[in-house]
Design a protein around this motif. Structure first.
Motif, PDB file in Angstrom:
ATOM      1  N   GLY A 157       0.819  -1.197   0.000  1.00 33.12           N
ATOM      2  CA  GLY A 157       0.000   0.000   0.000  1.00 33.12           C
ATOM      3  C   GLY A 157       0.859   1.256   0.000  1.00 33.12           C
ATOM      4  O   GLY A 157       2.025   1.245   0.385  1.00 33.12           O
ATOM      5  N   VAL A 158       0.263   2.347  -0.426  1.00 26.88           N
ATOM      6  CA  VAL A 158       0.942   3.638  -0.423  1.00 26.88           C
ATOM      7  C   VAL A 158       0.461   4.409   0.806  1.00 26.88           C
ATOM      8  O   VAL A 158      -0.733   4.483   1.079  1.00 26.88           O
ATOM      9  N   GLY A 159       1.394   4.983   1.543  1.00 22.90           N
ATOM     10  CA  GLY A 159       0.997   5.753   2.718  1.00 22.90           C
ATOM     11  C   GLY A 159       0.985   4.889   3.960  1.00 22.90           C
ATOM     12  O   GLY A 159       1.919   4.134   4.218  1.00 22.90           O
ATOM     13  N   ARG A 160      -0.100   4.945   4.712  1.00 24.97           N
ATOM     14  CA  ARG A 160      -0.173   4.219   5.971  1.00 24.97           C
ATOM     15  C   ARG A 160      -0.162   2.712   5.748  1.00 24.97           C
ATOM     16  O   ARG A 160      -0.649   2.229   4.721  1.00 24.97           O
ATOM     17  N   PRO A 161       0.359   1.948   6.703  1.00 23.69           N
ATOM     18  CA  PRO A 161       0.330   0.487   6.582  1.00 23.69           C
ATOM     19  C   PRO A 161      -1.109  -0.017   6.498  1.00 23.69           C
ATOM     20  O   PRO A 161      -2.041   0.620   6.997  1.00 23.69           O
ATOM     21  N   ALA A 162      -1.276  -1.156   5.859  1.00 22.48           N
ATOM     22  CA  ALA A 162      -2.613  -1.744   5.749  1.00 22.48           C
ATOM     23  C   ALA A 162      -3.176  -2.040   7.134  1.00 22.48           C
ATOM     24  O   ALA A 162      -2.467  -2.492   8.020  1.00 22.48           O
ATOM     25  N   GLU A 163      -4.475  -1.756   7.303  1.00 20.02           N
ATOM     26  CA  GLU A 163      -5.107  -1.954   8.595  1.00 20.02           C
ATOM     27  C   GLU A 163      -5.904  -3.248   8.644  1.00 20.02           C
ATOM     28  O   GLU A 163      -6.403  -3.615   9.702  1.00 20.02           O
ATOM     29  N   ARG A 164      -6.058  -3.892   7.540  1.00 18.08           N
ATOM     30  CA  ARG A 164      -6.830  -5.133   7.465  1.00 18.08           C
ATOM     31  C   ARG A 164      -5.957  -6.250   6.940  1.00 18.08           C
ATOM     32  O   ARG A 164      -4.810  -6.047   6.551  1.00 18.08           O
ATOM     33  N   SER A 165      -6.532  -7.444   6.903  1.00 23.29           N
ATOM     34  CA  SER A 165      -5.841  -8.597   6.342  1.00 23.29           C
ATOM     35  C   SER A 165      -6.764  -9.272   5.344  1.00 23.29           C
ATOM     36  O   SER A 165      -7.988  -9.043   5.340  1.00 23.29           O
ATOM     37  N   GLN A 166      -6.200 -10.118   4.506  1.00 24.05           N
ATOM     38  CA  GLN A 166      -7.015 -10.862   3.546  1.00 24.05           C
ATOM     39  C   GLN A 166      -8.040 -11.725   4.269  1.00 24.05           C
ATOM     40  O   GLN A 166      -9.179 -11.858   3.821  1.00 24.05           O
ATOM     41  N   ALA A 167      -7.634 -12.300   5.407  1.00 28.14           N
ATOM     42  CA  ALA A 167      -8.558 -13.134   6.176  1.00 28.14           C
ATOM     43  C   ALA A 167      -9.738 -12.312   6.691  1.00 28.14           C
ATOM     44  O   ALA A 167     -10.889 -12.780   6.687  1.00 28.14           O
ATOM     45  N   GLU A 168      -9.490 -11.085   7.143  1.00 29.11           N
ATOM     46  CA  GLU A 168     -10.572 -10.233   7.631  1.00 29.11           C
ATOM     47  C   GLU A 168     -11.529  -9.859   6.506  1.00 29.11           C
ATOM     48  O   GLU A 168     -12.753  -9.826   6.694  1.00 29.11           O
ATOM     49  N   VAL A 169     -10.970  -9.572   5.352  1.00 31.49           N
ATOM     50  CA  VAL A 169     -11.802  -9.259   4.198  1.00 31.49           C
ATOM     51  C   VAL A 169     -12.682 -10.450   3.845  1.00 31.49           C
ATOM     52  O   VAL A 169     -13.884 -10.319   3.587  1.00 31.49           O
ATOM     53  N   THR A 170     -12.093 -11.645   3.848  1.00 34.19           N
ATOM     54  CA  THR A 170     -12.844 -12.859   3.523  1.00 34.19           C
ATOM     55  C   THR A 170     -13.939 -13.115   4.545  1.00 34.19           C
ATOM     56  O   THR A 170     -15.077 -13.452   4.190  1.00 34.19           O
ATOM     57  N   THR A 171     -13.625 -12.943   5.817  1.00 38.18           N
ATOM     58  CA  THR A 171     -14.612 -13.156   6.876  1.00 38.18           C
ATOM     59  C   THR A 171     -15.782 -12.187   6.732  1.00 38.18           C
ATOM     60  O   THR A 171     -16.949 -12.565   6.907  1.00 38.18           O
ATOM     61  N   ALA A 172     -15.484 -10.936   6.399  1.00 38.23           N
ATOM     62  CA  ALA A 172     -16.547  -9.951   6.209  1.00 38.23           C
ATOM     63  C   ALA A 172     -17.430 -10.320   5.021  1.00 38.23           C
ATOM     64  O   ALA A 172     -18.663 -10.171   5.070  1.00 38.23           O
ATOM     65  N   ALA A 173     -16.822 -10.811   3.951  1.00 38.92           N
ATOM     66  CA  ALA A 173     -17.593 -11.212   2.769  1.00 38.92           C
ATOM     67  C   ALA A 173     -18.494 -12.394   3.086  1.00 38.92           C
ATOM     68  O   ALA A 173     -19.656 -12.445   2.651  1.00 38.92           O
ATOM     69  N   ILE A 174     -18.000 -13.350   3.849  1.00 37.64           N
ATOM     70  CA  ILE A 174     -18.806 -14.510   4.231  1.00 37.64           C
ATOM     71  C   ILE A 174     -19.983 -14.078   5.103  1.00 37.64           C
ATOM     72  O   ILE A 174     -21.127 -14.533   4.911  1.00 37.64           O
ATOM     73  N   ALA A 175     -19.734 -13.204   6.054  1.00 35.81           N
ATOM     74  CA  ALA A 175     -20.807 -12.729   6.920  1.00 35.81           C
ATOM     75  C   ALA A 175     -21.891 -12.023   6.108  1.00 35.81           C
ATOM     76  O   ALA A 175     -23.097 -12.198   6.347  1.00 35.81           O
TER      77      ALA A 175
END
Length: 219
Positions: free
Chosen positions: A14-32
């Motif tokens: 990412g550009v700028g601040r470090p990423a605040e999420r993870s691929q696993a968190e994104v996947t979990t949110a999509a499943i929910a």
């Protein structure tokens, strides 16, 4: 079009601040989201909203909605709790199918993805390894064993999809039409098959799967 599976791609910096999420968190949110509102609700924008961020930020973790669908399917496969392989092969495969059915009923969007997208990620590879271990002493060749895995997966998804869509209202409509067909008298073989019986859904799940696998791999 991206041909490298999502699990093998280097994560974007990412550009700028470090990423605040993870691929696993994104996947979990999509499943929910899919569990609550169905597969059609899953979009980059909606998943980002679930996480309280902008859609553009998700591209650090996935390149497209297709990536997200693949990650969702594989993540659910982490839910199997299978005993170590051993004993007769048919009960071992039926246990896989039983657990697959439970996961698909829990995540009603999953059968559609299983039937329409061919995805094999880390957890899916673990499941295939387990099935091949169950069949290790079976005389069938490797191709037939891989075919059995594909058949049991797609058959389970198809039966669960029918089960999910076969509520009492749908069954009532089907029963009413079958009664009309029988009364018309133009389908003698169907009439003979159903006379004296109340139309019911397909035979029990495990019996159906067992018959198919026995026919494919032998008794």
């Amino acid at each position: 079009m991206e041909t490298v599976p999502v699990w093998l791609r280097e994560r974007r910096a990412g550009v700028g601040r470090p990423a605040e999420r993870s691929q696993a968190e994104v996947t979990t949110a999509a499943i929910a989201l899919a569990d609550r509102e169905g597969l059609a609700a899953v979009s980059m924008r909606r998943v980002a909203a679930e996480l309280g961020t902008g859609a553009a930020s998700l591209y650090r973790y996935v390149d497209s909605r297709d990536d997200l669908l693949d990650l969702m399917t594989d993540a659910v496969a982490a839910g199997y709790r299978l005993p170590p392989p051993g004993g007769p092969w048919l009960p071992g495969l039926l246990e896989v199918c039983r657990q697959a059915r439970e996961l698909m009923l829990q995540h009603g969007w999953l059968p559609e993805l299983v039937l329409t997208r061919s995805t094999l990620g880390p957890h899916g590879a673990d499941l295939l390894e387990h099935v091949l271990a169950v069949l290790a002493e079976h005389p069938a060749d490797a191709g037939r064993k891989l075919e059995a895995f594909a058949v049991m997966t797609t058959l389970t998804a198809a039966l669960v999809l029918h089960e999910i869509g076969g509520g009492s209202e749908a069954r009532s409509r089907q029963g009413a039409y079958l009664a009309h067909v029988l009364a018309a008298g133009r389908h003698p073989h169907l009439t003979a098959a159903l006379t004296g019986a109340i139309p019911t859904p397909a035979p029990r799940f495990e019996d159906t799967v067992a018959r198919v696998l026995t026919g494919l791999l032998g008794g």
